[in-house]
Design an enzyme around this catalytic site. Sequence first.
Site, PDB file in Angstrom:
ATOM      1  N   GLU B  29       8.933 -12.057  -2.200  1.00  0.00           N
ATOM      2  CA  GLU B  29       7.751 -12.304  -3.022  1.00  0.00           C
ATOM      3  C   GLU B  29       7.988 -11.840  -4.454  1.00  0.00           C
ATOM      4  OE1 GLU B  29       5.166  -9.816  -0.806  1.00  0.00           O
ATOM      5  OE2 GLU B  29       5.363 -11.067   0.967  1.00  0.00           O
ATOM      6  N   GLU B  54       5.952 -12.480   5.036  1.00  0.00           N
ATOM      7  CA  GLU B  54       7.107 -11.641   5.368  1.00  0.00           C
ATOM      8  C   GLU B  54       7.734 -11.988   6.708  1.00  0.00           C
ATOM      9  OE1 GLU B  54       4.199 -10.372   4.340  1.00  0.00           O
ATOM     10  OE2 GLU B  54       4.559  -9.009   2.653  1.00  0.00           O
ATOM     11  N   ASP B  79       6.035  -0.349   3.757  1.00  0.00           N
ATOM     12  CA  ASP B  79       4.789  -0.389   4.542  1.00  0.00           C
ATOM     13  C   ASP B  79       4.506  -1.817   5.049  1.00  0.00           C
ATOM     14  OD1 ASP B  79       3.345   2.367   3.238  1.00  0.00           O
ATOM     15  OD2 ASP B  79       4.745   1.275   1.962  1.00  0.00           O
ATOM     16  N   PHE B  80       4.913  -2.807   4.270  1.00  0.00           N
ATOM     17  CA  PHE B  80       4.609  -4.199   4.630  1.00  0.00           C
ATOM     18  C   PHE B  80       5.531  -4.738   5.726  1.00  0.00           C
ATOM     19  CE2 PHE B  80       3.158  -4.880  -0.077  1.00  0.00           C
ATOM     20  CZ  PHE B  80       2.149  -3.950   0.118  1.00  0.00           C
ATOM     21  N   ILE B  81       6.519  -3.945   6.124  1.00  0.00           N
ATOM     22  CA  ILE B  81       7.410  -4.381   7.203  1.00  0.00           C
ATOM     23  C   ILE B  81       6.620  -4.544   8.506  1.00  0.00           C
ATOM     24  CG2 ILE B  81       8.159  -2.139   8.133  1.00  0.00           C
ATOM     25  CD1 ILE B  81      10.488  -5.033   7.316  1.00  0.00           C
ATOM     26  N   HIS B 123       0.769   2.419   1.207  1.00  0.00           N
ATOM     27  CA  HIS B 123       1.741   1.993   0.201  1.00  0.00           C
ATOM     28  C   HIS B 123       2.792   3.048  -0.096  1.00  0.00           C
ATOM     29  CE1 HIS B 123      -1.101  -1.201  -0.470  1.00  0.00           C
ATOM     30  NE2 HIS B 123      -0.413  -1.721  -1.457  1.00  0.00           N
TER      31      HIS B 123
END
Lengths: 349, 337
Positions: B29, B54, B79-81, B123
């Site tokens: 992104e 993702e 964190d977005f994993i 985050h």
Amino acid sequence: MTLMREKTILELYEAMYTSRYLEKIVTQLWEKGNIYGEMHLGIGEEAIIAGVLSHLIPGDAISTDHRSTPPFVMRGVDIESLLLEFLGHPKGLCSGLGGHMHLFCKELLLTSSGIVGSSGPSAVGFALATKYQKTKNIAVAFFGEGSMNQGMLLESLNLASSLNLPVLFICKDNNWAITTRSNEVTGGVLLDRVRGFGIEAREVDGSDCMAVWQAVETAIPRLRKRNPAPYFIQASCTHNEGHFLGDPLLRFHRSPKKELGAVTGPLTKSVLHYKGGRLDKRISSVSNVLALIAKARAQLSFSNDPIRRLEKTQTHLKDQFAQIKLKVEKKINSISERVLNLVQEEASL
Amino acid sequence: MRKMEFAEAIESALKHAMTNDPDIFLMGEDVHTLRINLLAQFGKERVISTSISESAFLGAGVTAAMAGLRPIIEIMLIDFIGVAIDALLNHASKILTFSGGKWNVPLVVRTSCGGGYGDGGQHEQSLWGWLAHIPGLHVVVPSNPSDAGQLLLSAIESDHPVIYLEHKLLADYWLDYMGTGGRENVSFDVPEKGAIGEVPEKWESLPIGKANILREGDDITLISLGVSVHRCLEAANILSEDEISVEVLDLRWVSPLDKEAIITSVSKTKRVIVVDEDYMRFGLSGEIAAILAEENISPIQFGRVCTEHTIPFNRHLEDNVLPNVNRILALARKFKS
């Protein structure tokens, strides 16, 4: 079309202006360095939030994204506790532990999240609970168009449709996913995609609070009936502050010398580096990004501002609007003074 | 030697690698803005911007690697994993075994991590222990510009999946993006030696799974990685005034973990504190305790300064939840008293 009562229009105006004025105070606090980290505002999407929340009844749940201030304020969360939360104060709504991106209010069934798309499953769960408990309540999911490419949101659309759940999906579309133009990374047409799940879906001008109100007025009976069905509204909007306060693309416009100065050196070196892609391709890649930065400027314009728009179209309510403004400003100023005094007193202890 | 900032070193090493190997490409992104210099040099075929998807682009990275390319997939924040973990948990990590050792996955996941700038619990996580728990994944966390560039090359050269974590307090652009937002009236505890430093004239990789002794000492070993190694060095300086001699070990790699370096150092000092910004329970610090127990290095004093709770938004609370110098000092002094 239902004729909107004057009282409703004034209520919408007050809701929007309260949120706007509070977020202006928040902006000042952030700029002064009182608020740490990121700050995502809902400035520009007030008409959408107000138009939806005007139709909600006690017991309805709202799952928001990272722009949670407007829905929390408009649903009646104490403004002082919100401001204190943004400052990380122990007396804040979430005891200073959550911050603006992680606001929760159990009494009013309000949630927020910094994870893109997560308001979809969240609202589906609340809707499942209302159906299970046989209430007339519904759940609302607020999210941006950028999350329409996130798996969990698309899965939520299917789940809500297949389980006939009363979820009102509200897509706040500003066509920006941080620094990416959403239409450049999205296949097909969003409304077609939603209809493909068997969900009734429509578009509305999200800067027009009366249009949003009307759209939700149509949707509500489908959501609250005995055998409910989900409903989807795509509402356009503009974020004047971009993705968050200090948005990197908007900074190019606000202090071009400083920002461009920092970028151009390494960028020129990269374009002219003796190894790499074909020069024409390199130049075209860079010019695309420069065009993107140029496009970001449009966000600074207030031409689609929902509050100004209502003021312009409802000139006969000018005096009432002015009164509301005064009332709201007085109330919020006194709260913010109280909060700042408290914080300053504590800091000096 | 030349001097570079942390993120500058990563970019410089990456340019070096991409120049030499046309199979390396980036995907994620906002990479057209985050990696604009790479875009400028290599074009959009090799710097691919995606939607917020993702699970799809990380999953696609796995098979692109299996097809012979060298993908570097960017997950903006570790964190977005959460939304894409399947690609790592059930695919990237397992395909080598499932294929009977015949099909490897040379994938790099580049992602930012860590806290200390007031962004709250969704985050600012580290999660490296959580990822290293999965057999088949390598996890690397550089603590300074030189390591950042060299370890990125190690990750790229590896024939197996590597998660490469850059700490947001060290990478100036991340801190600007997420912490200051261009403001000059907020500041954070950025360790200078981590943020800027000398780097090699020519980029070369470092061996996989090798730790680095940053300071030698006899009384206590501080085992750490990422930003926390700088907290350890600061604590070691203060403790030296009390005549406590501290060894600081920068693990660099969570997986493979440099057991030998850990055992050698602790056998000497007999006192060890693991300083880990990741969560305490069921993670890296417990793993190190298990290794020391299995090796029967006893008697030793063992302690840990880690993140024990969800990271709070409040800056003061946050600074105490994350490992800090005072927490290290308190425990070290207790050991020596």
